[in-house]
Design a protein around this motif. Structure first.
Motif, PDB file in Angstrom:
ATOM      1  N   PHE A   1       2.365   1.676  -3.255  1.00 25.50           N
ATOM      2  CA  PHE A   1       1.336   2.104  -4.210  1.00 25.50           C
ATOM      3  C   PHE A   1       1.052   3.602  -4.069  1.00 25.50           C
ATOM      4  O   PHE A   1       0.919   4.349  -5.081  1.00 25.50           O
ATOM      5  CB  PHE A   1       0.059   1.298  -3.988  1.00 25.50           C
ATOM      6  CG  PHE A   1      -1.100   1.754  -4.819  1.00 25.50           C
ATOM      7  CD1 PHE A   1      -1.159   1.445  -6.181  1.00 25.50           C
ATOM      8  CD2 PHE A   1      -2.126   2.502  -4.265  1.00 25.50           C
ATOM      9  CE1 PHE A   1      -2.219   1.872  -6.942  1.00 25.50           C
ATOM     10  CE2 PHE A   1      -3.168   2.929  -5.036  1.00 25.50           C
ATOM     11  CZ  PHE A   1      -3.230   2.612  -6.393  1.00 25.50           C
ATOM     12  N   LEU A   2       0.985   4.054  -2.818  1.00 26.31           N
ATOM     13  CA  LEU A   2       0.748   5.487  -2.595  1.00 26.31           C
ATOM     14  C   LEU A   2       1.904   6.327  -3.106  1.00 26.31           C
ATOM     15  O   LEU A   2       1.715   7.417  -3.673  1.00 26.31           O
ATOM     16  CB  LEU A   2       0.515   5.740  -1.100  1.00 26.31           C
ATOM     17  CG  LEU A   2      -0.805   5.189  -0.521  1.00 26.31           C
ATOM     18  CD1 LEU A   2      -0.847   5.388   0.992  1.00 26.31           C
ATOM     19  CD2 LEU A   2      -1.989   5.841  -1.190  1.00 26.31           C
TER      20      LEU A   2
ATOM     21  N   LYS B   1       0.830  -1.210   0.000  1.00 25.79           N
ATOM     22  CA  LYS B   1       0.000   0.000   0.000  1.00 25.79           C
ATOM     23  C   LYS B   1       0.862   1.257   0.000  1.00 25.79           C
ATOM     24  O   LYS B   1       0.583   2.240  -0.723  1.00 25.79           O
ATOM     25  CB  LYS B   1      -0.937  -0.002   1.208  1.00 25.79           C
ATOM     26  CG  LYS B   1      -2.065  -1.006   1.108  1.00 25.79           C
ATOM     27  CD  LYS B   1      -2.945  -0.909   2.351  1.00 25.79           C
ATOM     28  CE  LYS B   1      -4.116  -1.910   2.261  1.00 25.79           C
ATOM     29  NZ  LYS B   1      -4.993  -1.830   3.444  1.00 25.79           N
TER      30      LYS B   1
ATOM     31  N   LEU C   1       3.113   9.483  -9.820  1.00 29.10           N
ATOM     32  CA  LEU C   1       2.323   9.615 -11.023  1.00 29.10           C
ATOM     33  C   LEU C   1       1.569  10.947 -11.042  1.00 29.10           C
ATOM     34  O   LEU C   1       1.470  11.627 -12.084  1.00 29.10           O
ATOM     35  CB  LEU C   1       1.340   8.446 -11.130  1.00 29.10           C
ATOM     36  CG  LEU C   1       0.426   8.441 -12.360  1.00 29.10           C
ATOM     37  CD1 LEU C   1       1.247   8.373 -13.650  1.00 29.10           C
ATOM     38  CD2 LEU C   1      -0.536   7.257 -12.272  1.00 29.10           C
ATOM     39  N   GLY C   2       1.016  11.317  -9.872  1.00 23.97           N
ATOM     40  CA  GLY C   2       0.304  12.601  -9.792  1.00 23.97           C
ATOM     41  C   GLY C   2       1.226  13.778 -10.065  1.00 23.97           C
ATOM     42  O   GLY C   2       0.866  14.720 -10.777  1.00 23.97           O
TER      43      GLY C   2
ATOM     44  N   ASP D   1       3.947   5.464  -5.547  1.00 24.27           N
ATOM     45  CA  ASP D   1       3.861   5.465  -7.019  1.00 24.27           C
ATOM     46  C   ASP D   1       2.744   6.390  -7.517  1.00 24.27           C
ATOM     47  O   ASP D   1       2.891   7.089  -8.539  1.00 24.27           O
ATOM     48  CB  ASP D   1       3.625   4.047  -7.535  1.00 24.27           C
ATOM     49  CG  ASP D   1       4.841   3.139  -7.297  1.00 24.27           C
ATOM     50  OD1 ASP D   1       5.968   3.719  -7.146  1.00 24.27           O
ATOM     51  OD2 ASP D   1       4.659   1.925  -7.295  1.00 24.27           O
ATOM     52  N   LEU D   2       1.630   6.332  -6.724  1.00 27.54           N
ATOM     53  CA  LEU D   2       0.513   7.206  -7.107  1.00 27.54           C
ATOM     54  C   LEU D   2       0.887   8.685  -6.991  1.00 27.54           C
ATOM     55  O   LEU D   2       0.540   9.515  -7.845  1.00 27.54           O
ATOM     56  CB  LEU D   2      -0.707   6.887  -6.239  1.00 27.54           C
ATOM     57  CG  LEU D   2      -2.014   7.620  -6.601  1.00 27.54           C
ATOM     58  CD1 LEU D   2      -2.435   7.267  -8.023  1.00 27.54           C
ATOM     59  CD2 LEU D   2      -3.104   7.252  -5.612  1.00 27.54           C
ATOM     60  N   SER D   3       1.648   8.989  -5.942  1.00 25.11           N
ATOM     61  CA  SER D   3       2.110  10.378  -5.750  1.00 25.11           C
ATOM     62  C   SER D   3       3.046  10.781  -6.876  1.00 25.11           C
ATOM     63  O   SER D   3       2.956  11.889  -7.431  1.00 25.11           O
ATOM     64  CB  SER D   3       2.784  10.536  -4.399  1.00 25.11           C
ATOM     65  OG  SER D   3       1.906  10.231  -3.353  1.00 25.11           O
TER      66      SER D   3
END
Length: 266
Positions: A12-13, A9, A19-20, A15-17
């Motif tokens: 993932f966060l 998790k 990506l954002g 990577d999401l950050s």
């Protein structure tokens, strides 16, 4: 297993950050690129066109629109430049016509000044002349427009009585046929010289024999008839007396010659 899920998790966060952040950076870069492109392709040309139109509005028509693009802005700039050239030509033509009108106005002022001076000089000569004179309108009844003091003194008639009157009704002419013949000669030749006619004076005075000289003139842009009058009554009386004396003298000489001839024959 719980530790692995937590780690997944977190990653993932992360990577999401990332990506954002990457997406945000892409948006920012794209926006900047679009702004730069918009500045170069639209805003700057519009500013240049606006600057050119401001120059045209202020009257600066000597600087052309330098435009090398073949897009809509280029066509618009070319149209504005054509309008600039046409306006410059129209303004130049207007300026030339203004100069011509100004020159014509100056010439007209000089002509009017010369005319006023000429009329003033004519009036001074006319009023101060010792010769009796009148000025009449040409055509119709040839009404008298003006007369001088010498005419009043010669004919013993006032200005108020004669001005704006006609020779057919003011009682100056003894014989209207003489007046008609004089006007006919004036109409034919434009002038008369020493035309002798009998004319009537006022204050119950005797008629006088007058030698009239006249011609047509331009006065205040109108054709006028100016006449000069000379009283030749006394002159003609003296001439007639001289002719009578000469005739008497010739007769007496002939009689005396005849007497001497007869005496010599005896």
């Amino acid at each position: 297993i719980e530790m692995t899920t937590t780690r997944v998790k977190r990653e993932f966060l992360v990577d999401l950050s990332k990506l954002g952040m990457a997406s945000l950076m892409q948006v920012v870069i794209s926006f900047i690129f679009i702004l730069v492109l918009l500045e170069r392709r639209m805003i700057r040309p519009l500013r240049d066109l606006q600057s050119g139109t401001v120059r045209m509005a202020s009257g600066d028509l000597d600087r052309p629109f330098h435009w090398f693009r073949q897009d809509e802005f280029g066509h618009l700039a070319n149209g504005l430049d054509s309008m600039r050239q046409n306006l410059a030509a129209l303004l130049s033509e207007r300026e030339q016509k203004n100069k011509e009108l100004e020159y014509e106005l100056q010439e007209r002022k000089r002509t009017e000044a010369a005319l006023v001076f000429s009329q003033a000089k004519f009036a001074a000569i006319f009023d101060g002349s010792p010769v009796a004179m009148t000025v009449s309108h040409i055509g119709g009844e040839y009404r008298v427009r003006d007369l001088n003091g010498a005419w009043e003194r010669m004919f013993h008639r006032s200005r108020a009585e004669i001005v704006d009157s006609s020779g057919t009704s003011n009682g100056v002419w003894r014989n209207q046929a003489d007046r008609d013949a004089m006007l006919a000669r004036l109409t034919q030749s434009g002038y008369i010289t020493d035309t002798e006619v009998w004319m009537c004076r006022g204050d119950a005075l005797a008629d006088i024999l007058v030698a009239i000289t006249g011609r047509t003139i331009m006065l205040d842009g109108e054709s006028m008839l100016i006449l000069a009058y000379e009283d030749v009554t006394e002159k003609r009386r003296i001439e007639e007396e001289i002719r009578a004396l000469n005739s008497t003298l010739v007769l007496r000489v002939q009689e005396r010659t005849l007497e001497l001839t007869e005496a010599l024959e005896r």
